[in-house]
Design a protein around this motif. Structure first.
Motif, PDB file in Angstrom:
ATOM      1  N   ASP A  57       0.843  -1.206   0.000  1.00 13.27           N
ATOM      2  CA  ASP A  57       0.000   0.000   0.000  1.00 13.27           C
ATOM      3  C   ASP A  57       0.879   1.257   0.000  1.00 13.27           C
ATOM      4  O   ASP A  57       1.699   1.436   0.899  1.00 13.27           O
ATOM      5  CB  ASP A  57      -0.894  -0.011   1.246  1.00 13.27           C
ATOM      6  CG  ASP A  57      -1.922   1.126   1.252  1.00 13.27           C
ATOM      7  OD1 ASP A  57      -1.821   2.024   0.392  1.00 13.27           O
ATOM      8  OD2 ASP A  57      -2.811   1.112   2.120  1.00 13.27           O
ATOM      9  N   PRO A  58       0.736   2.172  -0.975  1.00  8.94           N
ATOM     10  CA  PRO A  58       1.580   3.385  -1.000  1.00  8.94           C
ATOM     11  C   PRO A  58       1.318   4.324   0.178  1.00  8.94           C
ATOM     12  O   PRO A  58       2.154   5.160   0.496  1.00  8.94           O
ATOM     13  CB  PRO A  58       1.199   4.055  -2.328  1.00  8.94           C
ATOM     14  CG  PRO A  58      -0.142   3.494  -2.685  1.00  8.94           C
ATOM     15  CD  PRO A  58      -0.176   2.105  -2.134  1.00  8.94           C
ATOM     16  N   TYR A  59       0.142   4.179   0.811  1.00  7.82           N
ATOM     17  CA  TYR A  59      -0.203   5.024   1.959  1.00  7.82           C
ATOM     18  C   TYR A  59      -0.041   4.282   3.284  1.00  7.82           C
ATOM     19  O   TYR A  59      -0.653   4.653   4.281  1.00  7.82           O
ATOM     20  CB  TYR A  59      -1.642   5.530   1.824  1.00  7.82           C
ATOM     21  CG  TYR A  59      -1.878   6.360   0.591  1.00  7.82           C
ATOM     22  CD1 TYR A  59      -1.365   7.649   0.486  1.00  7.82           C
ATOM     23  CD2 TYR A  59      -2.583   5.829  -0.487  1.00  7.82           C
ATOM     24  CE1 TYR A  59      -1.561   8.408  -0.657  1.00  7.82           C
ATOM     25  CE2 TYR A  59      -2.786   6.584  -1.643  1.00  7.82           C
ATOM     26  CZ  TYR A  59      -2.272   7.868  -1.721  1.00  7.82           C
ATOM     27  OH  TYR A  59      -2.465   8.619  -2.859  1.00  7.82           O
ATOM     28  N   MET A  60       0.776   3.243   3.281  1.00  6.11           N
ATOM     29  CA  MET A  60       0.924   2.428   4.487  1.00  6.11           C
ATOM     30  C   MET A  60       1.473   3.231   5.673  1.00  6.11           C
ATOM     31  O   MET A  60       0.954   3.148   6.790  1.00  6.11           O
ATOM     32  CB  MET A  60       1.836   1.226   4.232  1.00  6.11           C
ATOM     33  CG  MET A  60       1.928   0.287   5.427  1.00  6.11           C
ATOM     34  SD  MET A  60       3.182  -0.986   5.230  1.00  6.11           S
ATOM     35  CE  MET A  60       4.689  -0.038   5.349  1.00  6.11           C
ATOM     36  N   ILE A  61       2.513   4.040   5.451  1.00  8.73           N
ATOM     37  CA  ILE A  61       3.138   4.781   6.555  1.00  8.73           C
ATOM     38  C   ILE A  61       2.172   5.785   7.189  1.00  8.73           C
ATOM     39  O   ILE A  61       2.028   5.811   8.415  1.00  8.73           O
ATOM     40  CB  ILE A  61       4.457   5.453   6.104  1.00  8.73           C
ATOM     41  CG1 ILE A  61       5.504   4.363   5.807  1.00  8.73           C
ATOM     42  CG2 ILE A  61       4.979   6.405   7.181  1.00  8.73           C
ATOM     43  CD1 ILE A  61       6.815   4.882   5.278  1.00  8.73           C
ATOM     44  N   PRO A  62       1.451   6.623   6.411  1.00 11.12           N
ATOM     45  CA  PRO A  62       0.459   7.512   7.033  1.00 11.12           C
ATOM     46  C   PRO A  62      -0.610   6.741   7.814  1.00 11.12           C
ATOM     47  O   PRO A  62      -1.047   7.183   8.877  1.00 11.12           O
ATOM     48  CB  PRO A  62      -0.153   8.260   5.852  1.00 11.12           C
ATOM     49  CG  PRO A  62       0.865   8.201   4.788  1.00 11.12           C
ATOM     50  CD  PRO A  62       1.581   6.910   4.969  1.00 11.12           C
ATOM     51  N   LYS A  63      -1.004   5.589   7.297  1.00  6.79           N
ATOM     52  CA  LYS A  63      -2.012   4.771   7.991  1.00  6.79           C
ATOM     53  C   LYS A  63      -1.461   4.232   9.311  1.00  6.79           C
ATOM     54  O   LYS A  63      -2.164   4.210  10.331  1.00  6.79           O
ATOM     55  CB  LYS A  63      -2.464   3.614   7.098  1.00  6.79           C
ATOM     56  CG  LYS A  63      -3.361   4.035   5.942  1.00  6.79           C
ATOM     57  CD  LYS A  63      -3.733   2.846   5.072  1.00  6.79           C
ATOM     58  CE  LYS A  63      -4.641   3.251   3.925  1.00  6.79           C
ATOM     59  NZ  LYS A  63      -5.000   2.096   3.073  1.00  6.79           N
ATOM     60  N   LEU A  64      -0.211   3.792   9.297  1.00 10.69           N
ATOM     61  CA  LEU A  64       0.422   3.299  10.525  1.00 10.69           C
ATOM     62  C   LEU A  64       0.540   4.416  11.562  1.00 10.69           C
ATOM     63  O   LEU A  64       0.308   4.201  12.756  1.00 10.69           O
ATOM     64  CB  LEU A  64       1.809   2.719  10.222  1.00 10.69           C
ATOM     65  CG  LEU A  64       1.879   1.390   9.485  1.00 10.69           C
ATOM     66  CD1 LEU A  64       3.330   1.034   9.189  1.00 10.69           C
ATOM     67  CD2 LEU A  64       1.220   0.267  10.289  1.00 10.69           C
ATOM     68  N   LEU A  65       0.932   5.604  11.098  1.00 11.55           N
ATOM     69  CA  LEU A  65       1.059   6.759  12.005  1.00 11.55           C
ATOM     70  C   LEU A  65      -0.286   7.110  12.626  1.00 11.55           C
ATOM     71  O   LEU A  65      -0.379   7.365  13.830  1.00 11.55           O
ATOM     72  CB  LEU A  65       1.627   7.967  11.256  1.00 11.55           C
ATOM     73  CG  LEU A  65       3.100   7.887  10.834  1.00 11.55           C
ATOM     74  CD1 LEU A  65       3.452   8.997   9.865  1.00 11.55           C
ATOM     75  CD2 LEU A  65       4.016   7.945  12.059  1.00 11.55           C
TER      76      LEU A  65
END
Length: 310
Positions: free
Chosen positions: A189-197
């Motif tokens: 997922d390209p938005y994985m890091i914002p989602k994790l944050l």
């Protein structure tokens, strides 16, 4: 399990650096004298500490969590990961139970660490340079308390710490699990890091909201006796006196700074831990694949001519 411990260490150090100033404000607001309050609110407290004690005032007592929280996070993520492996199924209930077990175990370190942190944060309140320092540093603080009050003294607030940490960490890991599953935090997922944050930050907020009144009482008990006079004889006495003097709002003192701190600290911690574990597990898989012996395709043996009867 070693990976869980290492990831917890890295995540803990990152979280301390981000959130300690907010924690200093929280403690000052929780334990200030209601008859002669020094601070009107969260932002006034920030301004007053910077003006009166410089920026360094916000980092008073950081030595204790820097040493302790790094190790505590290692224990928390290590125990939680190990508990989940023993429980078997990855369910919301098991996430809560594993988190609660991790929270209870780390109290052995968390309670003395927070006692030293609280005492250091209260030292020299309103002074840019303390005229007379009671404690040189966090370790000196614990040694002095032990020499004066013994083992019981350095574990002041242990019961309230257990009451806060056990359900708090259960809610912490449960919320993170539910949010990451709902948001679909997959490696591709390209938005994985914002989602994790986002998931990590909201987990921290949910955890603090679930146990914040207990934290107020814990801070008051651990700060009690700093000026040489003990106001509270027990947990219930602290609750009773606090309610009588300040009403139910006493249990929300410092909540704004706590929530402002909770999001960035836990977003940083959880994202760091998750990404570190993903990276290390990928490395392990690659190394295992490279170490496998190459497959040799066996060729069938040529048929031997059958002897003929003469």
């Amino acid at each position: 399990m070693a990976l869980d411990f290492a990831a917890g260490c890295i995540g803990g150090a990152a979280g301390v650096l981000v959130g300690h100033p907010f924690d200093t404000v929280k403690v000052r607001l929780q334990v200030q004298n209601v008859d002669k309050p020094l601070y009107r609110g969260t932002f006034h407290c920030f301004q007053s500490i910077i003006r009166q004690e410089s920026m360094l005032g916000l980092y008073k007592g950081i030595g204790s969590p820097m040493m302790g929280l790094t190790f505590i996070n290692a224990i928390v993520f290590g125990v939680q990961g190990n508990a989940m492996r023993h429980l078997g199924r990855d369910t919301p209930l098991n996430q809560f139970l594993a988190g609660a077990a991790a929270g209870a175990i780390q109290c052995v370190i968390c309670c003395p660490m927070e006692l030293a942190k609280t005492r250091m944060q209260m030292q020299g309140t309103g002074e840019k340079k303390s005229k007379r320092k009671m404690y040189k540093n966090s370790l000196d603080c614990l040694v002095r308390i032990y020499n004066k009050e013994g083992f019981k003294g350095i574990n002041r607030g242990m019961v309230t710490t257990l009451l806060r940490e056990t359900p708090g960490f259960g809610v912490y890991f449960l919320t993170y699990d539910v949010l990451t599953c709902s948001l679909g935090c997959e490696p591709e997922d390209p938005y994985m890091i914002p989602k994790l944050l986002f998931a990590g930050g909201m987990s921290g907020i949910a955890s603090w909201l679930s146990t914040y009144p207990v934290d107020v009482i814990k801070s008051r008990l651990q700060a009690d006796g700093v000026g040489g006079v003990n106001k509270y004889s027990s947990i219930m006495d602290c609750v009773r006196q606090s309610l009588q003097k300040e009403g139910w709002r006493v249990f929300t003192r410092g909540l704004t700074s706590t929530l402002l701190r909770a999001f960035p600290v836990n977003a940083t911690t959880f994202a760091t831990v998750t990404l570190f574990l993903m990276y290390m597990r990928q490395e392990e898989e690659c190394s295992m694949q490279n170490s496998e012996p190459p497959c040799v395709q066996l060729q069938p043996l040529p048929q031997q001519p059958q002897p003929t009867s003469m």
